[in-house]
Design an enzyme around this catalytic site. Structure first.
Site, PDB file in Angstrom:
ATOM      1  N   MET A 203      -9.644  -3.339   7.872  1.00 58.51           N
ATOM      2  CA  MET A 203      -9.039  -4.167   9.824  1.00 58.51           C
ATOM      3  C   MET A 203      -8.620  -3.877  10.514  1.00 58.51           C
ATOM      4  O   MET A 203      -8.409  -3.769  11.321  1.00 58.51           O
ATOM      5  CB  MET A 203      -8.404  -5.137   9.426  1.00 58.51           C
ATOM      6  CG  MET A 203      -9.464  -6.159   8.355  1.00 58.51           C
ATOM      7  SD  MET A 203      -8.340  -8.078   7.671  1.00 58.51           S
ATOM      8  CE  MET A 203      -7.952  -8.732   9.059  1.00 58.51           C
TER       9      MET A 203
ATOM     10  N   GLU B  85       1.162  -1.389   0.139  1.00 62.20           N
ATOM     11  CA  GLU B  85       0.265  -0.175   0.019  1.00 62.20           C
ATOM     12  C   GLU B  85       0.575   1.351  -0.115  1.00 62.20           C
ATOM     13  O   GLU B  85       0.728   2.464  -0.973  1.00 62.20           O
ATOM     14  CB  GLU B  85      -0.952  -0.318   1.225  1.00 62.20           C
ATOM     15  CG  GLU B  85      -2.103  -1.293   1.047  1.00 62.20           C
ATOM     16  CD  GLU B  85      -3.090  -1.024   2.445  1.00 62.20           C
ATOM     17  OE1 GLU B  85      -3.846  -1.460   2.410  1.00 62.20           O
ATOM     18  OE2 GLU B  85      -2.387  -0.950   3.478  1.00 62.20           O
TER      19      GLU B  85
ATOM     20  N   GLY C 214     -12.603  -3.267   1.548  1.00 62.00           N
ATOM     21  CA  GLY C 214     -13.869  -3.981   0.721  1.00 62.00           C
ATOM     22  C   GLY C 214     -15.436  -3.179   0.775  1.00 62.00           C
ATOM     23  O   GLY C 214     -15.275  -2.613   1.396  1.00 62.00           O
TER      24      GLY C 214
ATOM     25  N   ASP D 182     -12.072  -4.588  -3.180  1.00 61.18           N
ATOM     26  CA  ASP D 182     -12.826  -5.866  -3.906  1.00 61.18           C
ATOM     27  C   ASP D 182     -14.368  -5.601  -3.745  1.00 61.18           C
ATOM     28  O   ASP D 182     -14.284  -4.530  -2.517  1.00 61.18           O
ATOM     29  CB  ASP D 182     -12.838  -7.082  -3.175  1.00 61.18           C
ATOM     30  CG  ASP D 182     -12.254  -7.233  -1.720  1.00 61.18           C
ATOM     31  OD1 ASP D 182     -13.053  -7.292  -0.932  1.00 61.18           O
ATOM     32  OD2 ASP D 182     -11.057  -6.493  -1.538  1.00 61.18           O
TER      33      ASP D 182
END
Length: 261
Positions: free
Chosen positions: A199, A19, A85, A223
């Protein structure tokens, strides 16, 4: 090596090495500090003092790293950038979500406390600093307008980046990589305004709330948080999400310099 605390320092946190790909090359006057099994890179990014660190994945890693940034480097604001996500059907891979609030979706101390509420705080949602949020929104809008300058036509086609959009809203964090449409559906039912799942963000938000520190969370949708969530994930993070972060942060700091000057 001793640590020199510089005023108005921004902490830049990433969960995965992919990242932050390439960003280190743009940091000048670098000093590297190793603390608690982490590498903190202190220096200047487009004229502003920053400390960049790879936190690792998950809420504990994020919270621990946030505390280290605050207590060792005296940061005055924190920005987390990375992937997430999608939790809303309006979002597709390549879109960008900027949080206005963070929540821990795996926090459930019921019936003692309401679901999602952090025990003894009376809070389930932690609000992002409005000014920092809006500054990132402006930097992101600038980036989207210049995307053809940063990606080749083949990359835009491969990753379907023709109509990238930005949304602002709720991001939820938990210690699980969600790749199950049933789990996502249940979360969306409980949190209708939920835009994205990841997360780390809500853990950083909780620590910053305790320390009265400004923070912001910037996420690229990588995603759909369902059974297809692992398809070409690392390729997307390295080739799309990392350049997103670099260019948006560049815009943010350049705009900030103009405001200060």
């Amino acid at each position: 090596m001793s640590i020199s605390i510089k005023p108005n320092t921004t902490g830049l946190i990433f969960a995965m090495r992919e990242e932050q790909e390439g960003l280190q090359n743009f940091i000048s006057n670098k000093k590297v500090h190793h603390i608690a099994k982490r590498e903190f890179i202190q220096g200047e990014f487009y004229g502003h003092p920053i400390v960049m660190v790879l936190a690792g994945i998950g809420k504990v890693a994020a919270a621990s790293t946030t505390n280290l940034l605050i207590h060792h480097f005296g940061v005055t604001q924190l920005i987390l950038s990375g992937v997430a996500g999608a939790a809303d059907p309006s979002l597709k891979v390549g879109d960008i979500v900027i949080a206005d609030a963070l929540l821990q979706h795996d926090m459930n101390a019921s019936p003692l406390f309401p679901r999602f509420e952090i025990p003894l705080t009376g809070k389930s949602r932690f609000l992002v600093d409005k000014n920092l949020q809006e500054a990132l929104q402006n930097a992101t809008s600038q980036f989207i307008q210049t995307m053809p300058a940063h990606f080749s036509a083949s990359q835009i086609e491969e990753f379907q980046l023709q109509t990238v959009k930005t949304r602002t809203g709720l991001i939820a964090s938990g210690d699980q990589f969600i790749h199950d449409s049933h789990v996502l559906s249940e979360l969306k039912q409980a949190l209708p305004d939920l835009l994205a799942v990841e997360m780390e963000g809500a853990a950083i938000a909780q620590v910053c709330d305790e320390q009265n520190l400004q923070f912001a969370i910037l996420r690229t949708i990588s995603d759909s948080a369902d059974e297809t969530a692992d398809v070409d994930f690392l390729s997307f993070v390295k080739n799309v999400a990392a350049p997103y972060s670099l260019e948006i942060l560049k815009n943010y700091f350049e705009n900030r310099k103009i405001q200060i000057d």
